[in-house]
Design a protein around this motif. Structure first.
Motif, PDB file in Angstrom:
ATOM      1  N   LEU A 109       0.839  -1.193   0.000  1.00 62.28           N
ATOM      2  CA  LEU A 109       0.000   0.000   0.000  1.00 62.28           C
ATOM      3  C   LEU A 109       0.873   1.241   0.000  1.00 62.28           C
ATOM      4  O   LEU A 109       1.989   1.238   0.534  1.00 62.28           O
ATOM      5  CB  LEU A 109      -0.906   0.039   1.242  1.00 62.28           C
ATOM      6  CG  LEU A 109      -1.963  -1.045   1.400  1.00 62.28           C
ATOM      7  CD1 LEU A 109      -2.649  -0.904   2.760  1.00 62.28           C
ATOM      8  CD2 LEU A 109      -2.999  -0.975   0.272  1.00 62.28           C
ATOM      9  N   VAL A 110       0.338   2.304  -0.599  1.00 66.40           N
ATOM     10  CA  VAL A 110       0.955   3.628  -0.547  1.00 66.40           C
ATOM     11  C   VAL A 110      -0.047   4.579   0.081  1.00 66.40           C
ATOM     12  O   VAL A 110      -1.234   4.546  -0.262  1.00 66.40           O
ATOM     13  CB  VAL A 110       1.345   4.117  -1.958  1.00 66.40           C
ATOM     14  CG1 VAL A 110       1.606   5.617  -1.957  1.00 66.40           C
ATOM     15  CG2 VAL A 110       2.586   3.388  -2.452  1.00 66.40           C
ATOM     16  N   ALA A 111       0.412   5.400   1.010  1.00 60.30           N
ATOM     17  CA  ALA A 111      -0.432   6.427   1.616  1.00 60.30           C
ATOM     18  C   ALA A 111      -0.003   7.783   1.074  1.00 60.30           C
ATOM     19  O   ALA A 111       1.187   8.106   1.064  1.00 60.30           O
ATOM     20  CB  ALA A 111      -0.313   6.404   3.137  1.00 60.30           C
ATOM     21  N   GLN A 112      -0.986   8.558   0.609  1.00 63.59           N
ATOM     22  CA  GLN A 112      -0.717   9.884   0.065  1.00 63.59           C
ATOM     23  C   GLN A 112      -1.525  10.942   0.799  1.00 63.59           C
ATOM     24  O   GLN A 112      -2.640  10.678   1.274  1.00 63.59           O
ATOM     25  CB  GLN A 112      -1.070   9.948  -1.415  1.00 63.59           C
ATOM     26  CG  GLN A 112      -0.166   9.142  -2.326  1.00 63.59           C
ATOM     27  CD  GLN A 112      -0.484   9.395  -3.790  1.00 63.59           C
ATOM     28  OE1 GLN A 112      -1.590   9.764  -4.152  1.00 63.59           O
ATOM     29  NE2 GLN A 112       0.515   9.202  -4.630  1.00 63.59           N
ATOM     30  N   VAL A 113      -0.962  12.136   0.845  1.00 65.48           N
ATOM     31  CA  VAL A 113      -1.669  13.323   1.317  1.00 65.48           C
ATOM     32  C   VAL A 113      -1.563  14.364   0.217  1.00 65.48           C
ATOM     33  O   VAL A 113      -0.454  14.746  -0.168  1.00 65.48           O
ATOM     34  CB  VAL A 113      -1.067  13.860   2.627  1.00 65.48           C
ATOM     35  CG1 VAL A 113      -1.769  15.157   3.041  1.00 65.48           C
ATOM     36  CG2 VAL A 113      -1.179  12.837   3.742  1.00 65.48           C
ATOM     37  N   ASP A 114      -2.703  14.779  -0.319  1.00 64.37           N
ATOM     38  CA  ASP A 114      -2.724  15.758  -1.413  1.00 64.37           C
ATOM     39  C   ASP A 114      -1.839  15.323  -2.578  1.00 64.37           C
ATOM     40  O   ASP A 114      -1.122  16.126  -3.176  1.00 64.37           O
ATOM     41  CB  ASP A 114      -2.286  17.134  -0.909  1.00 64.37           C
ATOM     42  CG  ASP A 114      -3.230  17.700   0.143  1.00 64.37           C
ATOM     43  OD1 ASP A 114      -4.439  17.408   0.060  1.00 64.37           O
ATOM     44  OD2 ASP A 114      -2.762  18.416   1.044  1.00 64.37           O
ATOM     45  N   GLY A 115      -1.872  14.036  -2.893  1.00 67.05           N
ATOM     46  CA  GLY A 115      -1.122  13.518  -4.029  1.00 67.05           C
ATOM     47  C   GLY A 115       0.346  13.261  -3.770  1.00 67.05           C
ATOM     48  O   GLY A 115       1.065  12.820  -4.666  1.00 67.05           O
TER      49      GLY A 115
END
Length: 324
Positions: free
Chosen positions: A269-275
């Motif tokens: 999994l990858v977690a992103q904030v505002d891309g």
């Protein structure tokens, strides 16, 4: 590696020498667990090659063998100093995660633009495998990678490591024992992906019962922030504690988007904030349950993941979740 006296040869062309780059990068990454360090090793190896007088280069029978020997010796030296550096590292140290280039390479810019595209993904770069390699001595790791992963004979390994062939055989045997002790029974990739997907769905839905259902009772989370971003200072063990921590993490990192992806050849999994990618998660799964979660948050280790969202057609964004 050199011609017999009196023999003549010609220097190999630049294409033949640069054609070794992928293999050298694969070798150095497995030895060091860091793409950035592997790239530095390859660059230094080529610098040493071109620093040789032309006559010496022409006398080398196997340029590929020479490059491998030099790169391996540089790695061996770096592994010794890395142990000292990691004693001063803030928090836990996790190998640098690699994306799957088929998901992450920008079609508009052509293949091979991402440095990680030069790494062949297989079991020997899985996060679980690399973590076990980290527990080995430098000599064990180099001997094992050269012989068991890249199939170099012990006579050649000995010349690189500076030990006898018999000693190198013992180093590889010791390394194999570590690998066997840390290896989980292999499950089909599809089954592993299903477990990771259920973990993601339960996390996003804040479903404590479902989240615990996919975690082994003694599951462990290890996070690496490198002192640059917030992360768990120590491993967190126990599915109740892990589930509670994930469901509570929205307070510390709201607005997270989770993406399914390939991490070091396995479902992750990858977690992103505002891309922007802020965390990459790798998993170890045994008998249908998650036993280990590695969360890499150190931004210096997330270079290959900076363009995830807009480019990765193989990724599937979902709604907001939370992140460790």
């Amino acid at each position: 590696m050199r011609e017999a006296e009196g023999a003549t040869t010609t220097e190999p062309g630049p294409g033949a020498i640069l054609g070794e780059q992928r293999r050298l990068t694969n070798l150095a990454y497995r030895m060091l667990g860091s793409l950035a360090d592997a790239e530095d090793v390859v660059q230094e190896t080529y610098a040493r090659w071109y620093a040789l007088p032309r006559r010496e280069r022409e006398a080398i029978v196997s340029p590929g063998g020479w490059l491998t020997t030099v790169a391996s010796r540089i790695c061996l030296n770096l592994l010794g100093s890395a142990r000292v550096r990691r004693e001063r590292y803030v928090g836990e140290w996790i190998p640098e995660p690699l994306p799957d280039s088929r998901e992450w390479t920008d079609p508009a810019s052509g293949p091979g633009t991402d440095p990680a595209d030069r790494i062949t993904l297989d079991e020997s770069v899985s996060m679980a495998f690399l973590v076990v390699l980290e527990a080995m001595t430098p000599a064990e790791r180099v001997a094992f990678v050269l012989h068991d992963v890249f199939r170099y004979p012990f006579a050649e390994v000995a010349a690189i490591v500076g030990r006898t062939p018999a000693a190198c055989r013992q180093l590889a045997t010791s390394a194999r024992r570590r690998i066997r002790a840390g290896r989980a029974p292999a499950a089909p990739t599809g089954a592993q992906a299903g477990v990771v997907r259920e973990f993601k769905r339960a996390w996003e839905a804040k479903d404590l019962k479902s989240l615990m259902a996919v975690l082994d009772p003694e599951a462990t989370v290890i996070a690496d922030g490198g002192g640059l971003v917030g992360a768990l200072p120590h491993p967190l063990t126990g599915r109740e504690r892990i589930a509670a921590a994930h469901l509570d993490s929205d307070r510390f990192a709201p607005g997270i988007t989770l993406l399914e992806c390939t991490v070091n050849g396995g479902p992750g999994l990858v977690a992103q904030v505002d891309g922007v990618t802020v965390t990459v998660f790798a998993f170890r799964i045994a008998e249908g349950l998650i036993t280990h979660i590695w969360a890499v948050r150190n931004p210096e280790k997330l270079r290959p993941w900076t363009q995830v969202g807009p480019i990765g057609s193989g990724l599937r964004p979902s709604g907001s979740g939370a992140q460790q």
